[in-house]
Design a protein around this motif. Structure first.
Motif, PDB file in Angstrom:
ATOM      1  N   MET A   1       0.813  -1.193   0.000  1.00  0.00           N
ATOM      2  CA  MET A   1       0.000   0.000   0.000  1.00  0.00           C
ATOM      3  C   MET A   1       0.866   1.270   0.000  1.00  0.00           C
ATOM      4  O   MET A   1       0.567   2.212  -0.701  1.00  0.00           O
ATOM      5  N   LYS A   2       1.956   1.256   0.792  1.00  0.00           N
ATOM      6  CA  LYS A   2       2.839   2.423   0.833  1.00  0.00           C
ATOM      7  C   LYS A   2       3.506   2.645  -0.514  1.00  0.00           C
ATOM      8  O   LYS A   2       3.650   3.784  -0.955  1.00  0.00           O
ATOM      9  N   ARG A   3       3.907   1.587  -1.176  1.00  0.00           N
ATOM     10  CA  ARG A   3       4.539   1.701  -2.494  1.00  0.00           C
ATOM     11  C   ARG A   3       3.592   2.362  -3.495  1.00  0.00           C
ATOM     12  O   ARG A   3       3.999   3.241  -4.260  1.00  0.00           O
ATOM     13  N   LEU A   4       2.347   1.973  -3.494  1.00  0.00           N
ATOM     14  CA  LEU A   4       1.358   2.557  -4.394  1.00  0.00           C
ATOM     15  C   LEU A   4       1.164   4.047  -4.071  1.00  0.00           C
ATOM     16  O   LEU A   4       1.118   4.886  -4.980  1.00  0.00           O
ATOM     17  N   PHE A   5       1.054   4.372  -2.793  1.00  0.00           N
ATOM     18  CA  PHE A   5       0.921   5.766  -2.378  1.00  0.00           C
ATOM     19  C   PHE A   5       2.121   6.591  -2.852  1.00  0.00           C
ATOM     20  O   PHE A   5       1.961   7.697  -3.374  1.00  0.00           O
ATOM     21  N   ASP A   6       3.338   6.066  -2.664  1.00  0.00           N
ATOM     22  CA  ASP A   6       4.548   6.771  -3.089  1.00  0.00           C
ATOM     23  C   ASP A   6       4.551   7.006  -4.596  1.00  0.00           C
ATOM     24  O   ASP A   6       4.925   8.081  -5.066  1.00  0.00           O
ATOM     25  N   LEU A   7       4.161   6.002  -5.367  1.00  0.00           N
ATOM     26  CA  LEU A   7       4.123   6.141  -6.823  1.00  0.00           C
ATOM     27  C   LEU A   7       3.096   7.178  -7.264  1.00  0.00           C
ATOM     28  O   LEU A   7       3.382   8.039  -8.103  1.00  0.00           O
ATOM     29  N   VAL A   8       1.906   7.125  -6.714  1.00  0.00           N
ATOM     30  CA  VAL A   8       0.857   8.077  -7.088  1.00  0.00           C
ATOM     31  C   VAL A   8       1.268   9.490  -6.703  1.00  0.00           C
ATOM     32  O   VAL A   8       1.122  10.434  -7.496  1.00  0.00           O
ATOM     33  N   LEU A   9       1.792   9.672  -5.499  1.00  0.00           N
ATOM     34  CA  LEU A   9       2.238  10.992  -5.055  1.00  0.00           C
ATOM     35  C   LEU A   9       3.385  11.499  -5.920  1.00  0.00           C
ATOM     36  O   LEU A   9       3.405  12.677  -6.298  1.00  0.00           O
ATOM     37  N   GLY A  10       4.324  10.636  -6.247  1.00  0.00           N
ATOM     38  CA  GLY A  10       5.452  11.021  -7.090  1.00  0.00           C
ATOM     39  C   GLY A  10       5.014  11.454  -8.474  1.00  0.00           C
ATOM     40  O   GLY A  10       5.492  12.465  -9.007  1.00  0.00           O
ATOM     41  N   ILE A  11       4.105  10.724  -9.077  1.00  0.00           N
ATOM     42  CA  ILE A  11       3.596  11.073 -10.405  1.00  0.00           C
ATOM     43  C   ILE A  11       2.825  12.396 -10.344  1.00  0.00           C
ATOM     44  O   ILE A  11       2.983  13.262 -11.209  1.00  0.00           O
ATOM     45  N   PHE A  12       2.007  12.570  -9.311  1.00  0.00           N
ATOM     46  CA  PHE A  12       1.243  13.810  -9.153  1.00  0.00           C
ATOM     47  C   PHE A  12       2.177  15.005  -9.002  1.00  0.00           C
ATOM     48  O   PHE A  12       2.002  16.041  -9.657  1.00  0.00           O
ATOM     49  N   LEU A  13       3.186  14.895  -8.142  1.00  0.00           N
ATOM     50  CA  LEU A  13       4.116  16.001  -7.931  1.00  0.00           C
ATOM     51  C   LEU A  13       4.933  16.289  -9.180  1.00  0.00           C
ATOM     52  O   LEU A  13       5.217  17.443  -9.491  1.00  0.00           O
ATOM     53  N   PHE A  14       5.319  15.258  -9.902  1.00  0.00           N
ATOM     54  CA  PHE A  14       6.052  15.456 -11.151  1.00  0.00           C
ATOM     55  C   PHE A  14       5.207  16.252 -12.139  1.00  0.00           C
ATOM     56  O   PHE A  14       5.686  17.220 -12.736  1.00  0.00           O
ATOM     57  N   MET A  15       3.957  15.865 -12.301  1.00  0.00           N
ATOM     58  CA  MET A  15       3.071  16.564 -13.239  1.00  0.00           C
ATOM     59  C   MET A  15       2.833  18.004 -12.785  1.00  0.00           C
ATOM     60  O   MET A  15       2.719  18.910 -13.611  1.00  0.00           O
ATOM     61  N   LEU A  16       2.768  18.235 -11.496  1.00  0.00           N
ATOM     62  CA  LEU A  16       2.541  19.572 -10.963  1.00  0.00           C
ATOM     63  C   LEU A  16       3.758  20.474 -11.140  1.00  0.00           C
ATOM     64  O   LEU A  16       3.635  21.665 -11.434  1.00  0.00           O
ATOM     65  N   LEU A  17       4.964  19.920 -10.993  1.00  0.00           N
ATOM     66  CA  LEU A  17       6.186  20.725 -10.967  1.00  0.00           C
ATOM     67  C   LEU A  17       6.961  20.767 -12.278  1.00  0.00           C
ATOM     68  O   LEU A  17       7.896  21.570 -12.401  1.00  0.00           O
ATOM     69  N   VAL A  18       6.621  19.934 -13.252  1.00  0.00           N
ATOM     70  CA  VAL A  18       7.402  19.893 -14.486  1.00  0.00           C
ATOM     71  C   VAL A  18       7.294  21.210 -15.261  1.00  0.00           C
ATOM     72  O   VAL A  18       8.293  21.686 -15.812  1.00  0.00           O
ATOM     73  N   THR A  19       6.137  21.839 -15.290  1.00  0.00           N
ATOM     74  CA  THR A  19       5.985  23.092 -16.030  1.00  0.00           C
ATOM     75  C   THR A  19       6.806  24.223 -15.416  1.00  0.00           C
ATOM     76  O   THR A  19       7.551  24.895 -16.138  1.00  0.00           O
ATOM     77  N   PRO A  20       6.731  24.462 -14.096  1.00  0.00           N
ATOM     78  CA  PRO A  20       7.589  25.520 -13.538  1.00  0.00           C
ATOM     79  C   PRO A  20       9.081  25.236 -13.703  1.00  0.00           C
ATOM     80  O   PRO A  20       9.864  26.161 -13.938  1.00  0.00           O
ATOM     81  N   MET A  21       9.488  23.987 -13.606  1.00  0.00           N
ATOM     82  CA  MET A  21      10.904  23.657 -13.764  1.00  0.00           C
ATOM     83  C   MET A  21      11.362  23.926 -15.193  1.00  0.00           C
ATOM     84  O   MET A  21      12.466  24.436 -15.408  1.00  0.00           O
ATOM     85  N   LEU A  22      10.541  23.594 -16.183  1.00  0.00           N
ATOM     86  CA  LEU A  22      10.890  23.873 -17.578  1.00  0.00           C
ATOM     87  C   LEU A  22      10.922  25.378 -17.838  1.00  0.00           C
ATOM     88  O   LEU A  22      11.788  25.863 -18.579  1.00  0.00           O
TER      89      LEU A  22
END
Length: 65
Positions: A1-22
Motif C-alpha cells: 500500500m505504501k509503495r502505491l501511495f509513493d508512486l501516485v504521489l510522485g507522479i502527481f508532484l512530477f506533473m505539478l512541478l514539471v511546467t515551472p521547472m521547464l
C-alpha cells in the motif's frame, strides 16, 4: 500500500512541478550563457560525497570565493 501511495504521489508532484521547472530552465538559458544546471557537491550518509543538480542562479564564470 505504501509503495502505491509513493508512486501516485510522485507522479502527481512530477506533473505539478514539471511546467515551472521547464520555465525556470528556459529563463536561465535565454538570459545568460552556460548550462542551466549547476552540480553542487554535498556530503551524504557516511560522509560520502555526491553531486546534486541545482538551477544556476549566478552568472556563468562568476568568481569563486
Amino acid at each position: 500500500m505504501k509503495r502505491l501511495f509513493d508512486l501516485v504521489l510522485g507522479i502527481f508532484l512530477f506533473m505539478l512541478l514539471v511546467t515551472p521547472m521547464l520555465l525556470i530552465a528556459f529563463v536561465v538559458r535565454i538570459t545568460s550563457k552556460g548550462t542551466v544546471l549547476y552540480w553542487s557537491e554535498r556530503v551524504g550518509q557516511g560522509n560520502a560525497i555526491f553531486k546534486m543538480p541545482k538551477f544556476r542562479s549566478m552568472h556563468f564564470n562568476a568568481p569563486v570565493l
